[in-house]
Scaffold this motif. Structure first.
Motif, PDB file in Angstrom:
ATOM      1  N   GLY A  57       0.725  -0.983  -0.013  1.00 21.68           N
ATOM      2  CA  GLY A  57       0.109  -0.004   0.035  1.00 21.68           C
ATOM      3  C   GLY A  57       0.750   1.274  -0.034  1.00 21.68           C
ATOM      4  N   THR A  58       2.397   1.345   0.296  1.00 20.74           N
ATOM      5  CA  THR A  58       3.015   2.230   0.158  1.00 20.74           C
ATOM      6  C   THR A  58       4.014   2.270  -0.960  1.00 20.74           C
ATOM      7  N   THR A  59       3.799   1.129  -1.835  1.00 23.32           N
ATOM      8  CA  THR A  59       4.917   1.066  -2.994  1.00 23.32           C
ATOM      9  C   THR A  59       4.446   2.258  -4.120  1.00 23.32           C
ATOM     10  N   ILE A  60       5.501   2.689  -4.473  1.00 27.31           N
ATOM     11  CA  ILE A  60       4.978   3.803  -5.532  1.00 27.31           C
ATOM     12  C   ILE A  60       5.063   2.941  -7.140  1.00 27.31           C
ATOM     13  N   PRO A  61       3.769   3.347  -7.642  1.00 29.81           N
ATOM     14  CA  PRO A  61       3.839   2.401  -8.777  1.00 29.81           C
ATOM     15  C   PRO A  61       5.027   3.035  -9.961  1.00 29.81           C
ATOM     16  N   ASP A  62       5.546   2.213 -10.705  1.00 27.93           N
ATOM     17  CA  ASP A  62       6.196   2.508 -11.585  1.00 27.93           C
ATOM     18  C   ASP A  62       5.909   3.645 -12.712  1.00 27.93           C
ATOM     19  N   ARG A  63       6.188   4.793 -13.116  1.00 29.35           N
ATOM     20  CA  ARG A  63       5.709   5.567 -13.777  1.00 29.35           C
ATOM     21  C   ARG A  63       6.769   6.176 -14.539  1.00 29.35           C
ATOM     22  N   PRO A  64       6.623   6.667 -15.980  1.00 30.50           N
ATOM     23  CA  PRO A  64       7.644   7.420 -16.525  1.00 30.50           C
ATOM     24  C   PRO A  64       7.869   8.716 -16.117  1.00 30.50           C
ATOM     25  N   THR A  65       9.144   9.058 -15.679  1.00 29.12           N
ATOM     26  CA  THR A  65       9.420  10.409 -15.185  1.00 29.12           C
ATOM     27  C   THR A  65       9.018  11.504 -16.290  1.00 29.12           C
ATOM     28  N   SER A  66       8.520  12.777 -15.681  1.00 29.53           N
ATOM     29  CA  SER A  66       8.260  13.804 -16.577  1.00 29.53           C
ATOM     30  C   SER A  66       9.481  14.313 -17.153  1.00 29.53           C
ATOM     31  N   ARG A  67       9.739  14.037 -18.530  1.00 30.10           N
ATOM     32  CA  ARG A  67      10.957  14.701 -19.025  1.00 30.10           C
ATOM     33  C   ARG A  67      10.674  15.953 -19.833  1.00 30.10           C
ATOM     34  N   ARG A  68       9.631  16.576 -19.761  1.00 25.17           N
ATOM     35  CA  ARG A  68       9.490  17.949 -20.598  1.00 25.17           C
ATOM     36  C   ARG A  68       8.223  18.704 -19.823  1.00 25.17           C
ATOM     37  N   MET A  69       8.384  20.001 -20.018  1.00 28.48           N
ATOM     38  CA  MET A  69       7.133  20.709 -19.371  1.00 28.48           C
ATOM     39  C   MET A  69       5.906  20.648 -20.448  1.00 28.48           C
ATOM     40  N   GLY A  70       5.948  19.914 -21.562  1.00 30.22           N
ATOM     41  CA  GLY A  70       4.627  19.585 -22.406  1.00 30.22           C
ATOM     42  C   GLY A  70       3.640  19.018 -21.733  1.00 30.22           C
ATOM     43  N   ALA A  71       3.957  18.423 -20.302  1.00 29.67           N
ATOM     44  CA  ALA A  71       2.861  17.832 -19.554  1.00 29.67           C
ATOM     45  C   ALA A  71       1.692  18.766 -19.389  1.00 29.67           C
ATOM     46  N   LEU A  72       2.316  20.082 -19.014  1.00 29.29           N
ATOM     47  CA  LEU A  72       1.282  21.020 -18.559  1.00 29.29           C
ATOM     48  C   LEU A  72       0.290  21.214 -19.813  1.00 29.29           C
ATOM     49  N   GLY A  73       0.608  20.771 -21.029  1.00 26.97           N
ATOM     50  CA  GLY A  73      -0.478  20.929 -22.009  1.00 26.97           C
ATOM     51  C   GLY A  73      -1.825  20.101 -21.564  1.00 26.97           C
ATOM     52  N   ALA A  74      -1.596  19.079 -20.881  1.00 22.54           N
ATOM     53  CA  ALA A  74      -2.827  18.459 -20.424  1.00 22.54           C
ATOM     54  C   ALA A  74      -3.703  19.312 -19.507  1.00 22.54           C
ATOM     55  N   LEU A  75      -3.432  20.643 -19.208  1.00 21.13           N
ATOM     56  CA  LEU A  75      -4.307  21.443 -18.622  1.00 21.13           C
ATOM     57  C   LEU A  75      -5.122  22.385 -19.323  1.00 21.13           C
ATOM     58  N   TRP A  76      -4.620  22.418 -20.704  1.00 24.79           N
ATOM     59  CA  TRP A  76      -5.188  23.276 -21.834  1.00 24.79           C
ATOM     60  C   TRP A  76      -6.712  23.278 -22.122  1.00 24.79           C
ATOM     61  N   PRO A  77      -7.099  21.917 -22.132  1.00 30.32           N
ATOM     62  CA  PRO A  77      -8.589  21.610 -22.257  1.00 30.32           C
ATOM     63  C   PRO A  77      -9.315  22.259 -21.104  1.00 30.32           C
ATOM     64  N   PHE A  78      -9.031  22.161 -19.908  1.00 33.38           N
ATOM     65  CA  PHE A  78      -9.713  22.996 -18.949  1.00 33.38           C
ATOM     66  C   PHE A  78      -9.631  24.376 -18.944  1.00 33.38           C
ATOM     67  N   VAL A  79      -8.237  24.964 -19.457  1.00 29.52           N
ATOM     68  CA  VAL A  79      -8.492  26.503 -19.394  1.00 29.52           C
ATOM     69  C   VAL A  79      -8.907  26.954 -20.629  1.00 29.52           C
ATOM     70  N   ARG A  80      -9.152  26.263 -21.698  1.00 29.36           N
ATOM     71  CA  ARG A  80      -9.532  26.875 -23.001  1.00 29.36           C
ATOM     72  C   ARG A  80     -10.955  27.236 -22.759  1.00 29.36           C
ATOM     73  N   ARG A  81     -11.598  26.511 -21.861  1.00 26.42           N
ATOM     74  CA  ARG A  81     -13.098  27.164 -21.715  1.00 26.42           C
ATOM     75  C   ARG A  81     -13.565  28.516 -21.129  1.00 26.42           C
ATOM     76  N   TYR A  82     -12.351  29.124 -20.733  1.00 30.65           N
ATOM     77  CA  TYR A  82     -12.217  30.334 -20.087  1.00 30.65           C
ATOM     78  C   TYR A  82     -11.598  31.447 -20.920  1.00 30.65           C
ATOM     79  N   ARG A  83     -11.780  31.353 -22.331  1.00 31.65           N
ATOM     80  CA  ARG A  83     -10.738  32.101 -23.087  1.00 31.65           C
ATOM     81  C   ARG A  83     -10.985  33.660 -22.950  1.00 31.65           C
ATOM     82  N   GLY A  84     -12.317  34.071 -22.620  1.00 34.16           N
ATOM     83  CA  GLY A  84     -12.467  35.345 -22.489  1.00 34.16           C
ATOM     84  C   GLY A  84     -11.761  35.986 -21.152  1.00 34.16           C
ATOM     85  N   GLN A  85     -11.931  35.246 -20.015  1.00 36.70           N
ATOM     86  CA  GLN A  85     -10.960  35.497 -18.866  1.00 36.70           C
ATOM     87  C   GLN A  85      -9.842  35.417 -18.872  1.00 36.70           C
ATOM     88  N   MET A  86      -9.188  34.547 -19.783  1.00 35.28           N
ATOM     89  CA  MET A  86      -7.882  34.396 -20.140  1.00 35.28           C
ATOM     90  C   MET A  86      -7.341  35.697 -20.884  1.00 35.28           C
TER      91      MET A  86
END
Length: 597
Positions: free
Chosen positions: A4-33
């Motif tokens: 229950g305390t074992t960390i699952p093996d996951r690929p390390t984030s090698r690039r800032m492109g992971a922040l692109g996953a936030l875009w679908p949530f941000v683009r709904r508020y283009r006017g505010q942006m």
């Protein structure tokens, strides 16, 4: 490390492109942006105008008080605009961050709550909660603060570099020589920071998982005096998290020290050369002051960007982790075009040559070639030793799992061909370990039918023999029952669960050890309620205590994942075999430490 305390093996984030996953949530508020961006550009432009005003004041200091008054008045107006623009930027950006994070939390929860039990065998609940809270807090900090500060400093850096070139190309060329020396530690140490940030968040999640597991079973932990070991286990995970965090902090502190030293050492060197040019008459004092201010703005922006870079990397790791939950593949899926379950539901259940093994125990067969037909309105009891496959049948009927072979059908339709939300509406469940939520008694029973009026809830409670003890609670049906029903006894919790099933009024009733926690008197009352409830319904009863199933239309005996016998109580006793042996154990004076325990 404990389970229950074992960390699952996951690929390390090698690039800032992971922040692109936030875009679908941000683009709904283009006017505010857009409003935030306008305020951002305006404040950056105003910051770049101020050094020009300072230069004019310095170079025209001897031109009279009137001109100085004009310059200082204009500077005051610029400062007022800067204050208004900064306030607007803060409001729009912070509001955007809070809104996006709220949407992410809702999306993650909505995704996770629909996943099948196979997912929760691999990922602990505490880790999921950590992602919904800790990781989203990081993202809120980035969208609501760090990102706008990064954009502002990028604009000031670009504008400041341009103004440096306009002020003095010679000094600007010297500044450019410093830039590669600054970027090298940012890039090299930044890569290490990304991996450390991701590992730090994983260990925080593991710490939450360890805590939630023991806190949800705190009475068992205390009953077995396991507090010290639980504390040691939690301390171990937390210290590992701290060790990774400390390494990340040291790396970031080293990067900050190197970058700041290189920036300001370079600025001092450039200013030394500029001061000599003023002495030689190659530039005015105002131009040098203007260059100094722009150099400070550029240096400050570069330093701020190096600080924010670490925050962005942590947010990239958090985005990646949340993205894993949103993209989690469910072992069970509804078909693209589900077949609707015909109404009214007859309740005919069939298991056709079903084989099944739990994913965590692939070498052990839970069910082996099981074929069973339960007719509409029939009450069928499943009995047998622990681990024989009885509860597995209950779970397959609800399609919490899919059989590895064979079919499970309801009214002749394979469960895999229907939407789970459709056919589950036709099923009521009373589990062996009923879950009580930290809500009122009324709302807990209403789980069976959320739109039920209060009087129907009370009628269901009366039928389950729960009305009297609920009325005796401090606020009656409005009394909060506490997390996991800590205010209630085991028998009371089970009667609440039975009231839910009665309120649901479904054509298929599943009872998994529904009377196991009741005393003799309560069991007799609830058995009468169950008998009335099962009339006209297809009822599947799992029971260890054979006295509760003697009146079933049919008893099906399981052993080792197979059906070994079926018939009435009297027939099975007469046949001998496993059921007869179990019946002798329970209906004689022998100890109750039986195969069924």
């Amino acid at each position: 490390m404990a389970r229950g305390t074992t960390i699952p093996d996951r690929p390390t984030s090698r690039r800032m492109g992971a922040l692109g996953a936030l875009w679908p949530f941000v683009r709904r508020y283009r006017g505010q942006m857009a409003l935030a961006l306008v305020a951002l550009v305006a404040t950056s432009a105003i910051s770049l105008i101020l050094p020009l005003a300072v230069r004019r004041v310095v170079d025209n200091f001897d031109d009279g008080a009137g001109l100085l008054d004009d310059y200082f008045g204009a500077a005051l107006m610029v400062v007022a605009l800067l204050a208004l623009g900064t306030a607007a930027r803060y409001y729009f950006v912070t509001r955007l961050g809070e809104r996006v994070v709220a949407d992410i939390r809702k999306a993650v929860y909505a995704r996770v709550i629909t996943l099948s039990p196979a997912f929760f065998e691999r990922v602990m609940t505490g880790e999921i909660l950590s992602r919904i809270t800790t990781d989203t807090t990081l993202i809120q900090s980035v969208i609501g603060s760090s990102l706008s500060i990064a954009l502002r400093n990028t604009l000031i850096l670009a504008g400041g570099m341009a103004m440096l070139a306009i002020t003095s190309v010679k000094l600007m060329g010297l500044v450019l020589l410093i830039v590669p020396a600054i970027l090298i530690p940012i890039i090299v140490l930044g890569r290490r920071l990304r991996g450390l940030s991701r590992a730090n968040q994983d260990w925080i999640a593991a710490s939450s998982g360890a805590a939630s597991e023991t806190l949800l079973a705190v009475q068992t932990v205390q009953a077995y005096t396991h507090e010290a070991r639980s504390i040691a286990r939690f301390d171990d995970v937390t210290e590992r998290s701290f060790a990774v965090a400390l390494t990340r902090i040291r790396t970031r502190a080293l990067m900050t020290a190197i970058v700041i030293f290189l920036i300001f050492a370079g600025v001092i060197g450039v200013l030394w050369i500029g001061a000599r040019d003023v002495q030689a008459g190659a530039m005015t004092a105002g131009e040098l002051v203007q260059f100094v201010i722009y150099a400070i703005l550029v240096a400050g922006s570069t330093g701020a960007l190096s600080e924010i870079w670490g925050e962005l990397q942590r947010a990239a790791g958090a985005s990646e982790r949340l993205g894993e939950l949103l993209a989690a593949e469910d072992a069970l899926r509804d078909p693209p075009r589900p077949v609707p379950l015909p109404r009214p539901v007859r309740g005919r259940i069939e298991l056709r040559d079903v084989g099944f093994r739990y994913p965590t125990r692939p070498d052990v067969s839970a069910l082996e070639n099981v074929s069973l037909t339960i007719r509409p309105g029939e009450t069928v009891a499943l009995v047998g030793p622990s681990g024989a496959g009885k509860t597995t049948v209950i779970q397959l009927i609800q399609r919490f799992w899919d059989p590895r072979s064979g079919q499970v059908t309801l009214d002749g339709i394979d469960l895999r061909d229907m939407a789970r939300a459709d056919f589950r509406q036709a099923i009521a469940l009373v589990p062996q370990d009923p879950v009580i939520f930290a809500a009122s008694a009324m709302e807990n029973i209403r789980l069976g039918r959320p739109d039920a009026p209060p009087e129907q809830v009370r009628e269901a409670a009366r039928a389950a023999h729960a009305h009297d003890f609920i009325e005796a609670l401090p606020q009656g049906y409005d009394t909060p029952l506490g997390e996991r029903g800590v205010m209630l006894s085991g028998g009371q919790r089970q009667r609440i669960a039975l009231a839910r099933a009665i309120l649901r009024d479904a054509p298929v009733l599943l009872l998994d050890e529904a009377t196991s926690a009741l005393d003799a008197e309560s069991e007799s009352l609830v058995q009468a309620a169950v008998s009335r409830l099962s009339e006209g319904r297809t009822t599947v009863v799992v029971a260890h205590r054979l006295a509760t199933v003697k009146k079933a239309d049919r008893i099906v005996v399981f052993d080792g994942g197979r059906v070994v016998a079926q018939g009435s109580h009297d027939d099975l006793v007469a046949q001998g075999g496993l059921y007869a042996r179990l019946a002798r154990m329970q209906f004689t004076d022998m100890p109750v430490l039986t195969e069924l325990a």
